[in-house]
Design a protein around this motif. Structure first.
Motif, mmCIF file in Angstrom:
data_model
loop_
_atom_site.group_PDB
_atom_site.id
_atom_site.type_symbol
_atom_site.label_atom_id
_atom_site.label_comp_id
_atom_site.label_asym_id
_atom_site.label_seq_id
_atom_site.Cartn_x
_atom_site.Cartn_y
_atom_site.Cartn_z
ATOM 1 N N GLY A 174 0.792 -1.226 0.000
ATOM 2 C CA GLY A 174 0.000 0.000 0.000
ATOM 3 C C GLY A 174 0.820 1.269 0.000
ATOM 4 N N ASP A 175 2.087 1.182 -0.394
ATOM 5 C CA ASP A 175 2.956 2.355 -0.313
ATOM 6 C C ASP A 175 2.471 3.513 -1.188
ATOM 7 O OD1 ASP A 175 4.453 0.329 0.987
ATOM 8 O OD2 ASP A 175 6.279 1.471 0.659
ATOM 9 N N ILE A 176 2.065 3.220 -2.421
ATOM 10 C CA ILE A 176 1.580 4.303 -3.280
ATOM 11 C C ILE A 176 0.373 4.968 -2.627
ATOM 12 C CG2 ILE A 176 0.515 4.871 -5.492
ATOM 13 C CD1 ILE A 176 2.188 2.710 -6.786
ATOM 14 N N ALA A 177 -0.555 4.161 -2.133
ATOM 15 C CA ALA A 177 -1.757 4.709 -1.491
ATOM 16 C C ALA A 177 -1.402 5.546 -0.274
ATOM 17 C CB ALA A 177 -2.704 3.580 -1.098
ATOM 18 N N MET A 178 -0.478 5.057 0.549
ATOM 19 C CA MET A 178 -0.100 5.808 1.751
ATOM 20 C C MET A 178 0.525 7.154 1.406
ATOM 21 S SD MET A 178 1.329 3.189 4.666
ATOM 22 C CE MET A 178 2.684 2.534 3.694
ATOM 23 N N TYR A 179 1.444 7.126 0.449
ATOM 24 C CA TYR A 179 2.140 8.363 0.092
ATOM 25 C C TYR A 179 1.204 9.379 -0.548
ATOM 26 C CZ TYR A 179 6.959 7.074 1.229
ATOM 27 O OH TYR A 179 8.126 6.765 1.895
ATOM 28 N N VAL A 180 0.386 8.929 -1.511
ATOM 29 C CA VAL A 180 -0.505 9.888 -2.169
ATOM 30 C C VAL A 180 -1.628 10.304 -1.241
ATOM 31 C CG1 VAL A 180 0.052 8.992 -4.453
ATOM 32 C CG2 VAL A 180 -1.995 8.158 -3.286
ATOM 33 N N GLY A 181 -2.041 9.417 -0.349
ATOM 34 C CA GLY A 181 -3.068 9.790 0.620
ATOM 35 C C GLY A 181 -2.585 10.880 1.551
ATOM 36 N N LEU A 182 -1.345 10.735 2.011
ATOM 37 C CA LEU A 182 -0.773 11.744 2.904
ATOM 38 C C LEU A 182 -0.480 13.035 2.157
ATOM 39 C CD1 LEU A 182 0.311 12.490 5.689
ATOM 40 C CD2 LEU A 182 2.478 11.385 5.080
ATOM 41 N N ALA A 183 0.144 12.913 0.980
ATOM 42 C CA ALA A 183 0.509 14.106 0.214
ATOM 43 C C ALA A 183 -0.698 14.804 -0.390
ATOM 44 C CB ALA A 183 1.488 13.727 -0.909
ATOM 45 N N GLY A 184 -1.771 14.050 -0.626
ATOM 46 C CA GLY A 184 -2.959 14.633 -1.249
ATOM 47 C C GLY A 184 -4.047 15.025 -0.280
ATOM 48 N N GLY A 185 -3.795 14.834 1.009
ATOM 49 C CA GLY A 185 -4.784 15.229 2.008
ATOM 50 C C GLY A 185 -6.066 14.421 1.951
ATOM 51 N N ALA A 186 -5.942 13.122 1.664
ATOM 52 C CA ALA A 186 -7.129 12.267 1.558
ATOM 53 C C ALA A 186 -7.804 12.098 2.915
ATOM 54 C CB ALA A 186 -6.747 10.906 0.991
ATOM 55 N N GLU A 187 -9.116 11.906 2.853
ATOM 56 C CA GLU A 187 -9.882 11.706 4.086
ATOM 57 C C GLU A 187 -9.691 10.305 4.657
ATOM 58 O OE1 GLU A 187 -10.686 15.389 3.058
ATOM 59 O OE2 GLU A 187 -10.940 13.758 1.612
ATOM 60 N N SER A 188 -9.509 9.311 3.794
ATOM 61 C CA SER A 188 -9.273 7.938 4.242
ATOM 62 C C SER A 188 -8.357 7.246 3.235
ATOM 63 C CB SER A 188 -10.588 7.153 4.354
ATOM 64 O OG SER A 188 -11.398 7.659 5.394
ATOM 65 N N VAL A 189 -7.553 6.307 3.742
ATOM 66 C CA VAL A 189 -6.641 5.523 2.899
ATOM 67 C C VAL A 189 -6.828 4.054 3.250
ATOM 68 C CG1 VAL A 189 -4.248 5.083 2.250
ATOM 69 C CG2 VAL A 189 -4.966 7.413 2.865
ATOM 70 N N LEU A 190 -7.095 3.228 2.236
ATOM 71 C CA LEU A 190 -7.283 1.799 2.449
ATOM 72 C C LEU A 190 -6.127 1.051 1.801
ATOM 73 C CD1 LEU A 190 -11.113 1.451 1.626
ATOM 74 C CD2 LEU A 190 -10.002 2.277 3.720
ATOM 75 N N ILE A 191 -5.417 0.248 2.602
ATOM 76 C CA ILE A 191 -4.245 -0.472 2.108
ATOM 77 C C ILE A 191 -4.354 -1.945 2.489
ATOM 78 C CG2 ILE A 191 -2.758 1.559 2.201
ATOM 79 C CD1 ILE A 191 -1.598 0.466 4.816
ATOM 80 N N PRO A 192 -3.682 -2.847 1.756
ATOM 81 C CA PRO A 192 -3.789 -4.278 2.056
ATOM 82 C C PRO A 192 -3.133 -4.680 3.370
ATOM 83 C CG PRO A 192 -2.249 -3.907 0.250
ATOM 84 C CD PRO A 192 -2.926 -2.594 0.516
ATOM 85 N N GLU A 193 -2.235 -3.852 3.896
ATOM 86 C CA GLU A 193 -1.530 -4.228 5.128
ATOM 87 C C GLU A 193 -2.303 -3.906 6.394
ATOM 88 O OE1 GLU A 193 1.710 -2.908 2.142
ATOM 89 O OE2 GLU A 193 -0.304 -2.285 2.742
ATOM 90 N N ALA A 194 -3.417 -3.226 6.288
ATOM 91 C CA ALA A 194 -4.150 -2.812 7.486
ATOM 92 C C ALA A 194 -5.642 -3.077 7.315
ATOM 93 C CB ALA A 194 -3.909 -1.329 7.765
ATOM 94 N N PRO A 195 -6.306 -3.563 8.358
ATOM 95 C CA PRO A 195 -7.757 -3.748 8.270
ATOM 96 C C PRO A 195 -8.448 -2.392 8.192
ATOM 97 C CG PRO A 195 -7.011 -4.082 10.521
ATOM 98 C CD PRO A 195 -5.771 -3.928 9.681
ATOM 99 N N TYR A 196 -9.613 -2.369 7.589
ATOM 100 C CA TYR A 196 -10.347 -1.108 7.504
ATOM 101 C C TYR A 196 -11.826 -1.360 7.796
ATOM 102 C CZ TYR A 196 -11.416 -2.876 2.804
ATOM 103 O OH TYR A 196 -11.822 -3.649 1.756
ATOM 104 N N ASP A 197 -12.493 -0.316 8.237
ATOM 105 C CA ASP A 197 -13.911 -0.359 8.589
ATOM 106 C C ASP A 197 -14.628 0.691 7.750
ATOM 107 O OD1 ASP A 197 -16.414 -0.249 9.695
ATOM 108 O OD2 ASP A 197 -15.742 0.009 11.763
#
Length: 319
Positions: A174-197
């Motif tokens: 989920g590295d691409i998702a984490m980086y763009v989520g943080l850099a893009g100010g996303a409200e939520s980021v869903l990655i395969p390494e972490a459970p999500y609700d």
């Protein structure tokens, strides 16, 4: 060592051409011949080769993709395919091989190493899913490509008061998702390494609307979920106007960033130096900013650890 070969295998990544250029020019600087193998291990088995000169790699450092082309090759996973590859290399007088790619590419390189062909691997994949190195070639460019798209999506999301779900690449990482989520100010980021609700994602969206927020961006790594399915769920359970964008292979293309060009140049040159020093069966990468070589066996057996601090920070800042 007088004659080496270089190939690219698996998915293409921006910066592969810069690595090819560095391999070829470093080898020629040391008086060695270089052969370019086309279409990865498939091309190796079919003897698709061409001599590489200084002119062969002129004006490619800024180009995405790979001038050697690439392919996936199931046949090379078998002992017969590996034996054929070794036969071709020896037939053409090749004494060492540089392989640019990801995990599957390295397993092919290790097989050749065990058969007696000196090999060095260079990590090239946009997913950044190779352990034992700081970053893989192509990752930085993919993140910048994705963030540019997300910035544009945010403009239209604001104009229409919409929630956007953006699916980015990353089957196992989920590295691409984490980086763009943080850099893009996303409200939520869903990655395969972490459970999500998803209900918590909805609660976060609703809190934003309650305080007057006009739009929201949800980043989904393809390995975590389908962006389309996430979009349907959010629309059905909130009543919000939700749009979905799947960035797909756009993240693999384009000119590599300066960071990827520099990294690729460092690793390409280092790979040649390792072969000249009779080193084999290793991946060359940066660790804590220093170029180092790591045994393929160590790479294969080391669990990959994503930097979950970035994931946590993205959640904190999107409160």
């Amino acid at each position: 060592m007088r004659k080496i070969a270089v190939l690219t295998s698996g998915g293409d990544a921006p910066g592969m051409n810069a690595a090819i250029r560095a391999v070829v020019r470093t080898a020629i600087y040391h008086g060695m011949e270089v052969v370019g193998i086309l279409r990865g291990y498939s091309g190796l088995m079919q003897e698709e080769m061409m001599p590489m000169t200084l002119g062969s790699v002129a004006d490619i450092i800024q180009r995405g993709g790979t001038i050697l082309y690439t392919a996936r090759c199931e046949a090379f996973k078998q002992p017969e395919g590996q034996a054929r590859g070794l036969e071709v290399l020896r037939k053409h007088g090749i004494e060492g091989l540089v392989v640019i790619g990801g995990d599957g590419s390295f397993r092919g390189a290790q097989a050749l190493h065990k058969l007696g062909m000196p090999t060095i691997g260079i990590p090239g994949t946009i997913d950044n899913d190779i352990p034992c190195c700081d970053v893989t070639i192509g990752f930085d460019t993919a993140v910048n490509t994705a963030i540019e798209a997300i910035d544009k999506i945010r403009d239209t999301a604001t104009s229409h008061d919409r929630t956007y779900v953006v699916e980015v690449m990353g089957r196992h990482a989920g590295d691409i998702a984490m980086y763009v989520g943080l850099a893009g100010g996303a409200e939520s980021v869903l990655i395969p390494e972490a459970p999500y609700d998803l209900d918590e994602v909805i609660r976060k969206l609703e809190r934003g609307v309650a305080r007057g927020k006009k739009h929201s961006i949800i980043i989904v790594a393809e390995g975590a979920a389908s962006g389309i399915e996430i979009g349907k769920y959010l629309a059905e359970h909130t009543g919000f106007e939700v749009r979905v964008t799947v960035l797909g292979h756009i993240q693999r293309g384009g000119a590599p960033t300066a960071r990827d060009r520099v990294l690729a140049s460092q690793l390409g040159a280092a790979a040649v130096e390792l072969l000249r020093d009779n080193v084999s069966g290793k991946m060359v990468g940066t660790r804590n900013g220093v170029v180092q070589a790591v045994d393929f066996d160590t790479v294969f057996t080391t669990p990959r650890q994503p930097d979950m601090r970035l994931y946590d920070l993205a959640n904190i800042l999107s409160i």
